[in-house]
Motif scaffolding. Structure first.
Motif, PDB file in Angstrom:
ATOM      1  N   GLU A  21       0.845  -1.304  -0.001  1.00  0.00           N
ATOM      2  CA  GLU A  21       0.124  -0.111  -0.165  1.00  0.00           C
ATOM      3  C   GLU A  21       0.826   1.180  -0.062  1.00  0.00           C
ATOM      4  O   GLU A  21       0.488   2.190  -0.738  1.00  0.00           O
ATOM      5  CB  GLU A  21      -1.049  -0.152   1.287  1.00  0.00           C
ATOM      6  N   ASP A  22       1.821   1.244   0.784  1.00  0.00           N
ATOM      7  CA  ASP A  22       2.864   2.407   0.566  1.00  0.00           C
ATOM      8  C   ASP A  22       3.417   2.425  -0.727  1.00  0.00           C
ATOM      9  O   ASP A  22       3.779   3.794  -1.085  1.00  0.00           O
ATOM     10  CB  ASP A  22       4.006   1.964   1.859  1.00  0.00           C
ATOM     11  N   TYR A  23       3.879   1.380  -1.325  1.00  0.00           N
ATOM     12  CA  TYR A  23       4.308   1.541  -2.590  1.00  0.00           C
ATOM     13  C   TYR A  23       3.207   2.284  -3.540  1.00  0.00           C
ATOM     14  O   TYR A  23       3.866   3.078  -4.262  1.00  0.00           O
ATOM     15  CB  TYR A  23       4.688   0.195  -3.151  1.00  0.00           C
ATOM     16  N   GLY A  24       2.393   1.820  -3.710  1.00  0.00           N
ATOM     17  CA  GLY A  24       1.058   2.513  -4.310  1.00  0.00           C
ATOM     18  C   GLY A  24       0.974   3.903  -4.147  1.00  0.00           C
ATOM     19  O   GLY A  24       0.710   4.354  -5.132  1.00  0.00           O
ATOM     20  N   HIS A  25       0.859   4.031  -2.734  1.00  0.00           N
ATOM     21  CA  HIS A  25       0.604   5.486  -2.437  1.00  0.00           C
ATOM     22  C   HIS A  25       1.895   6.273  -3.158  1.00  0.00           C
ATOM     23  O   HIS A  25       1.369   7.636  -3.542  1.00  0.00           O
ATOM     24  CB  HIS A  25       0.491   5.565  -0.807  1.00  0.00           C
ATOM     25  N   CYS A  26       3.007   5.817  -2.964  1.00  0.00           N
ATOM     26  CA  CYS A  26       4.356   6.689  -3.479  1.00  0.00           C
ATOM     27  C   CYS A  26       3.906   6.945  -4.619  1.00  0.00           C
ATOM     28  O   CYS A  26       4.331   8.205  -5.129  1.00  0.00           O
ATOM     29  CB  CYS A  26       5.433   5.778  -3.123  1.00  0.00           C
ATOM     30  N   LEU A  27       3.625   6.031  -5.523  1.00  0.00           N
ATOM     31  CA  LEU A  27       3.550   6.313  -7.094  1.00  0.00           C
ATOM     32  C   LEU A  27       2.447   6.915  -7.411  1.00  0.00           C
ATOM     33  O   LEU A  27       2.402   8.048  -8.386  1.00  0.00           O
ATOM     34  CB  LEU A  27       3.437   5.030  -8.071  1.00  0.00           C
ATOM     35  N   ASP A  28       1.158   6.836  -6.701  1.00  0.00           N
ATOM     36  CA  ASP A  28      -0.131   7.836  -6.904  1.00  0.00           C
ATOM     37  C   ASP A  28       0.201   9.060  -6.602  1.00  0.00           C
ATOM     38  O   ASP A  28      -0.312  10.072  -7.323  1.00  0.00           O
ATOM     39  CB  ASP A  28      -1.100   6.928  -6.145  1.00  0.00           C
ATOM     40  N   GLU A  29       0.973   9.434  -5.542  1.00  0.00           N
ATOM     41  CA  GLU A  29       1.119  10.928  -5.270  1.00  0.00           C
ATOM     42  C   GLU A  29       2.458  11.385  -6.185  1.00  0.00           C
ATOM     43  O   GLU A  29       2.538  12.623  -5.925  1.00  0.00           O
ATOM     44  CB  GLU A  29       1.780  10.989  -3.923  1.00  0.00           C
ATOM     45  N   GLY A  30       2.918  10.783  -6.799  1.00  0.00           N
ATOM     46  CA  GLY A  30       3.902  11.168  -7.870  1.00  0.00           C
ATOM     47  C   GLY A  30       5.354  11.325  -7.159  1.00  0.00           C
ATOM     48  O   GLY A  30       6.142  12.291  -7.763  1.00  0.00           O
ATOM     49  N   ASP A  31       5.460  10.905  -6.216  1.00  0.00           N
ATOM     50  CA  ASP A  31       6.705  11.007  -5.288  1.00  0.00           C
ATOM     51  C   ASP A  31       7.862  10.042  -5.997  1.00  0.00           C
ATOM     52  O   ASP A  31       8.246   8.971  -5.294  1.00  0.00           O
ATOM     53  CB  ASP A  31       6.507  10.709  -3.957  1.00  0.00           C
ATOM     54  N   LEU A  32       8.292  10.200  -7.299  1.00  0.00           N
ATOM     55  CA  LEU A  32       8.945   9.249  -7.786  1.00  0.00           C
ATOM     56  C   LEU A  32      10.348   9.169  -7.220  1.00  0.00           C
ATOM     57  O   LEU A  32      11.049   7.992  -7.450  1.00  0.00           O
ATOM     58  CB  LEU A  32       8.930   9.600  -9.322  1.00  0.00           C
ATOM     59  N   GLU A  33      10.978  10.446  -6.685  1.00  0.00           N
ATOM     60  CA  GLU A  33      12.201  10.324  -6.058  1.00  0.00           C
ATOM     61  C   GLU A  33      12.113   9.178  -4.868  1.00  0.00           C
ATOM     62  O   GLU A  33      13.396   8.994  -4.439  1.00  0.00           O
ATOM     63  CB  GLU A  33      12.617  11.605  -5.672  1.00  0.00           C
ATOM     64  N   ALA A  34      11.146   9.298  -4.193  1.00  0.00           N
ATOM     65  CA  ALA A  34      11.130   8.006  -3.090  1.00  0.00           C
ATOM     66  C   ALA A  34      10.925   6.551  -3.688  1.00  0.00           C
ATOM     67  O   ALA A  34      11.276   5.829  -2.721  1.00  0.00           O
ATOM     68  CB  ALA A  34      10.137   8.327  -2.134  1.00  0.00           C
ATOM     69  N   TRP A  35      10.416   6.578  -4.825  1.00  0.00           N
ATOM     70  CA  TRP A  35      10.379   5.200  -5.241  1.00  0.00           C
ATOM     71  C   TRP A  35      11.566   4.236  -5.221  1.00  0.00           C
ATOM     72  O   TRP A  35      11.292   3.077  -4.810  1.00  0.00           O
ATOM     73  CB  TRP A  35       9.672   5.153  -6.636  1.00  0.00           C
TER      74      TRP A  35
END
Length: 163
Positions: A21-35
């Motif tokens: 869920e954290d992984y999906g949230h990261c991508l959904d929020e556009g936080d690509l640098e955290a990916w």
């Protein structure tokens, strides 16, 4: 009453569910640098069709063989790639632990990714499953190996962000 092994298995599955869920949230929020932080340094990340996966063919649409390649992909997306702004929503379900050996866990989960563009109705971008090896590190669980196996017959030309 569940025994100690059952309780540990349930706790691990719940922990992995949170990570998905954290992984999906990261991508959904556009936080690509955290990916890339979800991955180990020596990770393997690939997006490939179900047909290629089932046939044992390694060819994928996206293929990164370490964390630096993931970071390069983010840099390319941010600095060189031009694309129409979009919103993504990852729906991740069916988290299953397949095997645990030492500090690694083989797991899988289903995914569906919806895409919304400013001038169109939302559409299903991709559907498939994650086939993963999670490794326990000093920083917590990290992806050592992720195959994003998509079931789509056709992939939209807008496959630009990580799956």
């Amino acid at each position: 009453m569940p025994n100690a092994d059952d309780l540990r298995a349930r706790a691990l599955r719940a922990e992995l569910r949170d990570l998905y869920e954290d992984y999906g949230h990261c991508l959904d929020e556009g936080d690509l640098e955290a990916w890339p932080a979800f991955f180990t340094e020596d990770c393997h990340y690939r997006v490939l069709s179900r047909e290629n996966h089932d046939a044992g063919l390694p060819l994928g649409l996206i293929y990164c063989m370490n964390k630096n390649m993931l970071k390069d992909r983010v840099t390319a997306l941010r600095e060189t790639t031009m694309f129409e702004p979009r919103s993504l929503r990852h729906f991740i379900s069916g988290v299953m632990v397949r095997e645990r050996a030492g500090n690694e866990v083989r797991a899988q989960a289903n995914f569906a990714i919806m895409e919304s563009l400013s001038d169109r109705e939302p559409s299903l971008n991709m559907v498939g499953r994650y086939l993963d090896t999670w490794r326990e590190t000093d920083a917590g669980w990290r992806l050592a190996h992720r195959d994003c196996v998509y079931d789509n017959y056709r992939v939209r030309t807008s496959l630009i962000v990580p799956v």
